[in-house]
Design an enzyme around this catalytic site. Structure first.
Site: not given
Length: 326
Positions: A40, A188
């Site tokens: 991320s 993510d």
């Protein structure tokens, strides 16, 4: 004197500026980053360091960046909560990540490092995680690009980072077809492993020089949650659920071995009655909070440097088999 190290960065959304503060302190102490990895927001820091950016350069870049521009809007998003709900139903996410990918690509281009192939010429390695919702498993780029019939040499680093930062619900997933034509929804990397410290342990140099982890921590002291200041709307509620889920990942799976090589960064900022935790999705973060996060990162690295001894760590943990599976 320069000392080599590898680095793995936890996901944290806008809190990534805390990572930059820690990086700056480590560089001041003479550490030079070699192989990097992240999930991320951590993937952004890892990619930019791999491209050749210094902590000071990242500090300047993040200081002049308006994070709100990364909430890319499609047409329905301009019509309040109803439009955002419609956008989610159509795209499976409220905002797109076009602007975010362009920003990362531009920064990488300045260093001549747009593709994984460009990076290979430097001898440094970069590992970026993403979550494949279709197959329900963790992806590691560039390793898993072959699964989609893609050559790592020609794949854009910014595209891999885009997948890694696509926070579920908040951002639209990346839709990607494999060699059979099946569509995969990629989101993510923090959804499956927000702190992939193990990623660089299979590299031959991991006992020649250390691999450090950069992780945000929960403070025991009471702090204010921003969502409690007023009656939350549906979007605030969803953001809180997603942020809490991401924060909880990996917190209960940190071994003593990994704990000892982790630089711990507080996500709590402010003073006295205004003390509060910065959420991964606080894209409207104030300049004061951003500066406080940077300082938290610096201070976290400072504390770590006072206690770190690589030879002692190797003597206690380095000779054991620490294979990881995913």
């Amino acid at each position: 004197m320069s000392k080599k190290c590898n680095a793995v960065f936890e996901g944290g959304g806008v809190r990534g500026i805390g990572h930059v503060g820690a990086v700056c302190r480590m560089e001041q102490a003479g550490w030079q980053f070699e192989d990097t990895a992240g999930s991320s927001a951590g993937a952004i820091i890892a990619a930019l360091l791999a491209a050749g950016y210094t902590g000071e350069e990242l500090k300047k870049e993040f200081a002049r960046t308006d994070y709100l521009k990364f909430k890319g809007k499609d047409f329905p998003d301009y019509f309040g909560m109803l439009g955002k709900s419609l956008s989610f139903l159509i795209s499976l996410g409220i905002y797109n990540t076009d602007e975010l990918e362009d920003w990362i690509d531009e920064l990488l281009h300045r260093k001549g490092m747009r593709h994984f192939g460009d990076l290979q010429k430097t001898g440094r390695k970069l590992k970026i995680t993403a979550s494949d919702l279709t197959k329900k498993h963790l992806l590691v780029f560039p390793d898993d690009l072959a699964e989609f019939g893609v050559s790592p040499e020609k794949f854009c680093i910014a595209s891999a980072v885009r997948m890694s930062v696509s926070i579920p619900v908040f951002f639209e997933p990346v839709r990607w077809r494999d060699q059979t034509g099946e569509e995969h929804l990629i989101v993510d990397g923090g959804l499956l492993s927000n702190y992939p410290l193990w990623l660089l342990d299979d590299l031959k140099n991991h006992l020649s020089y250390p691999t450090f982890g950069f992780k945000f921590i929960e403070e025991r002291e009471r702090c204010i949650s921003r969502i409690c200041h007023a009656r939350p709307n549906a979007l605030d509620y969803v953001k809180s659920i997603v942020a809490t889920s991401l924060d909880a990942l990996d917190n209960y799976h940190l071994s003593e071995r990994d704990y000892q090589r982790t630089i711990r960064i507080s996500a709590v900022v402010g003073r006295e009655e205004d003390r509060h935790k910065v959420s991964a999705m606080d894209f409207d973060i104030s300049r004061e909070d951003s500066q406080a996060l940077f300082k938290n990162g610096w201070n976290g690295a400072e504390r770590f440097l006072h206690r770190w001894n690589f030879e002692e760590w190797k003597k206690k943990y380095g000779a054991k088999d620490h294979s990881h599976f995913r």
